[in-house]
Design a protein around this motif. Structure first.
Motif, PDB file in Angstrom:
ATOM      1  N   ASN A 198       1.792  -1.765   4.735  1.00 27.35           N
ATOM      2  CA  ASN A 198       2.313  -0.567   3.871  1.00 27.35           C
ATOM      3  C   ASN A 198       2.480   0.521   5.039  1.00 27.35           C
ATOM      4  O   ASN A 198       1.502   0.874   5.672  1.00 27.35           O
ATOM      5  CB  ASN A 198       1.418  -0.041   3.101  1.00 27.35           C
ATOM      6  CG  ASN A 198       1.091  -0.996   1.872  1.00 27.35           C
ATOM      7  OD1 ASN A 198       1.594  -0.699   0.671  1.00 27.35           O
ATOM      8  ND2 ASN A 198       0.244  -1.909   1.973  1.00 27.35           N
ATOM      9  N   CYS A 207       0.234  -7.925   3.715  1.00 22.07           N
ATOM     10  CA  CYS A 207       0.374  -6.701   2.875  1.00 22.07           C
ATOM     11  C   CYS A 207       0.354  -5.403   3.666  1.00 22.07           C
ATOM     12  O   CYS A 207      -0.437  -4.280   3.647  1.00 22.07           O
ATOM     13  CB  CYS A 207      -0.796  -6.620   1.981  1.00 22.07           C
ATOM     14  SG  CYS A 207      -0.937  -7.757   0.951  1.00 22.07           S
ATOM     15  N   PHE A 246       2.047   3.934  -1.564  1.00 21.83           N
ATOM     16  CA  PHE A 246       3.547   4.585  -1.568  1.00 21.83           C
ATOM     17  C   PHE A 246       3.474   5.960  -1.525  1.00 21.83           C
ATOM     18  O   PHE A 246       2.703   6.699  -2.225  1.00 21.83           O
ATOM     19  CB  PHE A 246       4.181   3.880  -2.723  1.00 21.83           C
ATOM     20  CG  PHE A 246       4.297   4.422  -4.150  1.00 21.83           C
ATOM     21  CD1 PHE A 246       3.002   4.266  -4.775  1.00 21.83           C
ATOM     22  CD2 PHE A 246       5.550   5.080  -4.774  1.00 21.83           C
ATOM     23  CE1 PHE A 246       2.919   4.928  -6.051  1.00 21.83           C
ATOM     24  CE2 PHE A 246       5.138   5.671  -5.915  1.00 21.83           C
ATOM     25  CZ  PHE A 246       3.986   5.592  -6.523  1.00 21.83           C
ATOM     26  N   SER A 268       6.822  -5.049  -3.357  1.00 22.69           N
ATOM     27  CA  SER A 268       6.967  -3.686  -3.527  1.00 22.69           C
ATOM     28  C   SER A 268       8.049  -3.147  -4.453  1.00 22.69           C
ATOM     29  O   SER A 268       8.912  -4.030  -4.599  1.00 22.69           O
ATOM     30  CB  SER A 268       6.687  -2.743  -2.285  1.00 22.69           C
ATOM     31  OG  SER A 268       7.889  -3.198  -1.460  1.00 22.69           O
ATOM     32  N   GLN A 328      -2.071  -1.404  -1.671  1.00 18.41           N
ATOM     33  CA  GLN A 328      -0.772  -0.934  -1.754  1.00 18.41           C
ATOM     34  C   GLN A 328      -0.608   0.421  -1.925  1.00 18.41           C
ATOM     35  O   GLN A 328      -1.239   1.104  -2.762  1.00 18.41           O
ATOM     36  CB  GLN A 328      -0.043  -1.636  -2.851  1.00 18.41           C
ATOM     37  CG  GLN A 328       1.495  -1.218  -2.670  1.00 18.41           C
ATOM     38  CD  GLN A 328       2.466  -2.117  -3.555  1.00 18.41           C
ATOM     39  OE1 GLN A 328       2.739  -2.298  -4.684  1.00 18.41           O
ATOM     40  NE2 GLN A 328       2.860  -3.406  -2.537  1.00 18.41           N
ATOM     41  N   ASN A 377       0.944  -5.049  -6.711  1.00 23.67           N
ATOM     42  CA  ASN A 377       2.495  -4.974  -6.278  1.00 23.67           C
ATOM     43  C   ASN A 377       3.554  -3.944  -6.897  1.00 23.67           C
ATOM     44  O   ASN A 377       3.107  -3.468  -7.920  1.00 23.67           O
ATOM     45  CB  ASN A 377       3.117  -6.414  -6.811  1.00 23.67           C
ATOM     46  CG  ASN A 377       2.499  -7.494  -6.077  1.00 23.67           C
ATOM     47  OD1 ASN A 377       2.390  -8.658  -6.567  1.00 23.67           O
ATOM     48  ND2 ASN A 377       1.852  -7.538  -4.976  1.00 23.67           N
ATOM     49  N   GLN A 412       7.170  -4.375   2.179  1.00 23.73           N
ATOM     50  CA  GLN A 412       7.078  -2.929   1.621  1.00 23.73           C
ATOM     51  C   GLN A 412       8.598  -2.401   1.887  1.00 23.73           C
ATOM     52  O   GLN A 412       8.964  -2.142   3.011  1.00 23.73           O
ATOM     53  CB  GLN A 412       6.251  -2.308   2.386  1.00 23.73           C
ATOM     54  CG  GLN A 412       5.828  -0.757   1.378  1.00 23.73           C
ATOM     55  CD  GLN A 412       5.547   0.355   2.167  1.00 23.73           C
ATOM     56  OE1 GLN A 412       5.562   0.086   3.376  1.00 23.73           O
ATOM     57  NE2 GLN A 412       5.466   1.536   1.781  1.00 23.73           N
TER      58      GLN A 412
END
Ligand code: FRU
Length: 465
Positions: A227, A225, A293, A109, A291, A49, A170
């Motif tokens: 993303n 979840c 980013f 997130s 996850q 997370n 997210q």
């Protein structure tokens, strides 16, 4: 041992210090504690997370139930890192301590906003009758490492559009605006992702855009979840559809972690334009809730839970379960996602050996193996004295990984292979991440031999911290 609901959801302070001490002792007896992967001190770790960069450091959290190897009352554990390889745990916990998250601080997130790190997560609220109401909540971490929750939910579920399954926000920036995507289930039991926009810079008020359009197929009965990351400006959607029909996309695990890559993200119409077909993110045995980013240095970074929901593991009997993967950098080549451990991982390499391998006995099951298949014939490796078999067939272009009677197979033109082993964790990267097979295997303590079916030229490093 079976855990009652009451045991899994009772308050943290109802567990005694003695209980926790005994659990720690039990964990320390495990023959499988990882050396360079993240595991929980006790209890169960699941989703990564809040993976982010803030205040000069990398931040990462994970879902945690402290008191046993089961899913119970979850909080977030906080880790920071300078290099994405060594992570330090601090005392900050995002605890389930308000009415809105009374049955768990579920996944979410993080995004740096106005000098603070904003955490957006799902409060798993349960009524007295155990009815679930998933609230999307907010919290700020400041430069002094103090965590403050917003008092009220920032998005409440609209039960005319979603069921109780509506979670894992997210939050991300795109074209100067802040957006969030949230996974869930619609009233017809379809897996969906909802897109929200934060228009007026007030993080307490979000505008619903629409359901994200990225396929015409049914995405199972629920999506967890989601993303959305941008690689070379192309959107890549990574998500976990539960109950996905295998004719839509084949997978072998109980629930898959999948991705699609698209040409363009049209935020106004909530559309991923010209999406690819669905692909497995990881073709191994245990990978979920990845996850990802966009880091401020331009890289797209990802980390996965090396575990699956509704699954038991050999470590459970020691009172813990779950690990996180290595941090992987994402790239796109010919529309396909590549995932490969960050460059700084090379700093763990020690004692390089170049071997014409037929059999070698190791002191530890903590190493990296590299094979250059331009110069190497097809071969089969037996790691951990055969607990893990990896067969490379260049002619049929197949890589087969066997763990006991279970097998996973990918088709790929094999050029190079890097295998990372950490006691009970393996991550196999083919062609610098064109295919990835990750998983857990629990060999007996003394099974530390590597052998090959024919002499195989390998580079071998011990990986230490
Ligand atoms: C995925 C998940 C999420 C949820 C979290 C709870 O593994 O089920 O959907 O937020 O775990 O721990």
């Amino acid at each position: 041992q079976t855990w009652t609901r009451n045991e899994r959801y009772r308050s943290y302070d109802s567990y005694s210090v003695d209980y926790l001490e005994a659990l720690k002792k039990s964990v320390s007896r495990s023959p499988w504690r990882a050396r360079f992967h993240i595991e929980a001190e006790t209890g169960l770790l699941n989703d990564p997370n809040g993976f982010s960069y803030y205040n000069g450091k990398w931040h990462l959290f994970y879902q945690w139930f402290p008191f046993g190897a089961v899913h119970g009352l979850k909080s977030w554990v906080h880790l920071t890192s300078e290099d994405l390889v060594h992570f330090e745990k601090d005392d900050v916990l995002l605890l389930p301590d308000t009415t809105f998250d009374n049955a768990g601080a579920y996944s979410g997130s993080a995004l740096p906003i106005d000098g603070k790190l904003f955490l957006m997560y799902t409060g798993n609220h349960r009524t007295k009758d155990w009815m679930r109401i998933p609230y999307q909540l907010g919290a700020f971490l400041n430069e002094k490492n103090e965590l403050n929750k917003l008092e009220k939910p920032i998005i409440a579920p609209d039960f005319s559009e979603v069921t109780e399954h509506f979670r894992d926000p997210q939050i991300f920036r795109h074209d100067g605006c802040i957006y969030a995507i949230i996974g869930g289930q619609d009233l017809h039991e379809n897996g969906i992702i909802k897109l929200y926009k934060n228009e007026n810079k007030d993080l307490r008020s979000w505008q619903k855009v629409d359901n994200l359009k990225f396929t015409s197929d049914k995405m199972g009965y629920m999506i967890e979840c989601p993303n959305l990351v941008f690689i070379d400006e192309k959107p890549v959607l990574i998500f976990c559809p539960q109950g996905l029909d295998k004719t839509i996309s084949a997978y072998d695990n109980i629930y898959p972690n999948m991705y699609i890559a698209a040409e363009h993200f049209d935020a106004d119409s909530a559309e991923l334009v010209n999406p690819s077909r669905l692909r497995n993110l990881d073709d191994g045995f245990d990978c979920y809730a990845t996850q990802a980013f966009n880091a401020p240095d331009g890289r797209a970074l990802a980390i996965s839970w090396l575990g699956l929901p509704d699954t038991t593991y050999a470590t459970d009997s020691y009172g813990y379960q779950g690990a996180l993967s290595l941090v992987k950098e994402l790239s796109l080549k010919n529309g396909k996602l590549y995932q490969y451990p960050v460059e700084t991982l090379k700093n763990l390499r020690q004692d390089e050996q170049n071997l014409n391998l037929s059999k070698v006995d190791l002191k530890e099951n903590t190493y990296e193996l590299e094979i250059d298949f331009e110069a190497q014939e097809s071969t089969e490796l037996a790691l951990m004295s055969g607990a893990l078999l990896i067969k490379f067939d260049k002619e049929s272009q197949k890589v087969t990984v066997s763990r006991g009677s279970e097998k996973r197979q990918v088709e790929v033109n094999i050029h190079q292979v890097n295998i990372f082993v950490d006691e009970s964790i393996f991550e196999i990267f083919i062609n610098k991440g064109e295919k990835v097979l990750s998983g857990r295997v629990f060999p007996d303590k003394d099974l530390k031999t590597i052998s090959a079916s024919r002499p195989t030229q390998v580079k071998l490093w011990n990986l230490g911290k």
